[in-house]
Design an enzyme around this catalytic site. Structure first.
Site, mmCIF file in Angstrom:
data_model
loop_
_atom_site.group_PDB
_atom_site.id
_atom_site.type_symbol
_atom_site.label_atom_id
_atom_site.label_comp_id
_atom_site.label_asym_id
_atom_site.label_seq_id
_atom_site.Cartn_x
_atom_site.Cartn_y
_atom_site.Cartn_z
ATOM 1 N N SER A 281 83.698 138.265 63.972
ATOM 2 C CA SER A 281 84.960 137.835 63.372
ATOM 3 C C SER A 281 85.873 139.039 63.171
ATOM 4 O O SER A 281 85.415 140.169 63.001
ATOM 5 C CB SER A 281 84.714 137.137 62.028
ATOM 6 N N ASP B 106 77.384 136.414 27.031
ATOM 7 C CA ASP B 106 77.224 137.741 27.645
ATOM 8 C C ASP B 106 77.350 138.806 26.563
ATOM 9 O O ASP B 106 78.391 138.931 25.920
ATOM 10 C CB ASP B 106 78.294 137.937 28.726
ATOM 11 N N HIS C 293 73.804 138.519 30.155
ATOM 12 C CA HIS C 293 74.598 139.214 31.184
ATOM 13 C C HIS C 293 74.025 139.051 32.592
ATOM 14 O O HIS C 293 74.784 139.041 33.560
ATOM 15 C CB HIS C 293 74.668 140.706 30.833
#
Length: 346
Positions: free
Chosen positions: A208, A286, A324
């Site tokens: 590509s 988080d 997290h």
């Protein structure tokens, strides 16, 4: 009468001896330090050492800025320990090949290429050339860029690779310069160079063309997980900073030192120029990067691209306990990623 006097005198002598013995025992016992006073002495000594270290750290950061770079990148913390990165099969990635790419002179990057899980039988015993040729089959390719600290073998990173491979994608995971078994020392510019090199390497083998715009390269799509707005704001909310937020001159000693040594990572500014489709994933609980930063990034990107279809944010409830690094555990994540990839232009 004589007997009584003798007994009395003898009794007096005995009482004097007992008193003398008690006095001597008292002197000897008082001369030895009590256990409680010895413990208190060590406690005060230890507290003094902690205070000295606490006060010294900010000045050391300012005087020796390389220390703060090591803290930011944490590349010396090569967890998990005792793992041979050249043998990904040891981590149940038995459809993965390890390779080393040269992003620039003197820099060798350790990279894993994992093929779709549906090809694991076919991949057994295949060489590097077979893996490279497989990139041209038209199957989506994910370049996985991990965060600071540790290596590509960290358990949550291996978990992400398994998820993406199970969906049916190629996954290329690298350790930036200085991380894992990659050579060199990490810098913000160096990490960007490594990432762009791998992107161009993949593009050349997938058949590509690279899309370009005045602002730079346009990738097909970007997924960011648990990302901060910039390192200055991220550093101010990091758990390490909690110990020094009230310290006089916190910004000068820590945040200004990072900026003066070119440790910035301005995700917010980069998103203002980015024109690729964007998916933001963030856990509400988080504990490293607060979710309000993800919301800020979402608003910045949406405003820059002026399109709701180009930018999407998916928060994960705090009750799930992903913190997290745990988003890969979510059972809905494969469908979320699959849907996002389907929206990308071929």
């Amino acid at each position: 009468i004589k007997r009584l006097r003798m007994r009395k005198r003898t009794g007096d002598r005995d009482s004097k001896k007992q008193k003398t013995a008690r006095d001597e025992a008292g002197v000897s016992s008082s001369a030895q330090p009590r256990p409680s006073s010895r413990l208190l002495w060590w406690f005060k000594r230890g507290l003094l050492v902690v205070c000295v270290i606490y006060v010294s750290v900010p000045f050391m950061m300012r005087q020796f800025p390389d220390i703060i770079k090591h803290l930011v990148f944490s590349h010396r913390v090569r967890v998990p320990f005792f793992v041979n990165l050249s043998q990904p099969a040891d981590l149940y990635l038995n459809h993965t090949v390890n390779m080393y790419l040269k992003s620039e002179q003197g820099i060798s990057l350790g990279v894993w290429h994992t093929v779709p899980e549906s090809q694991w039988k076919e991949a057994q015993g295949k060489d590097l050339e077979w893996y490279q040729d497989s990139l041209g089959a038209g199957i989506p390719i994910i370049i996985y860029l991990h965060g600071n600290g540790g290596t590509r073998a960290a358990s949550h990173r291996v978990g992400v690779i398994h998820v993406l491979s199970a969906i049916g994608y190629h996954v290329l995971a690298l350790d930036y310069r200085g991380f894992g078994d990659s050579t060199g020392e990490p810098t913000e510019v160096g990490l960007t160079t490594d990432t762009l090199y791998l992107y161009q390497w993949v593009k050349a083998r997938s058949g590509s063309m690279t899309k370009r715009a005045p602002s730079g390269i346009v990738v097909d799509g970007v997924i960011i997980e648990g990302a901060y707005t910039n390192i200055r704001q991220g550093g101010a909310h990091h758990p390490f900073a909690w110990f020094y937020l009230k310290f006089p001159g916190f910004e000068y000693f820590f945040l200004d030192t990072m900026a003066e040594n070119n440790v910035i990572f301005p995700n917010d500014e980069n998103l203002k120029r980015m024109r690729s489709r964007l998916l933001i994933l963030h856990a509400e609980d988080d504990h490293i990067v607060p979710i309000h930063m993800a919301q800020q990034l979402y608003e910045i990107a949406q405003s820059a691209q002026n399109s709701e279809n180009q930018v999407k944010m998916i928060p994960f409830a705090g009750s799930l306990g992903y913190l997290h690094n745990g988003l890969y555990k979510d059972p809905h994540l494969p469908d979320i990623i699959r849907e996002f990839v389907h929206t990308l232009a071929p």
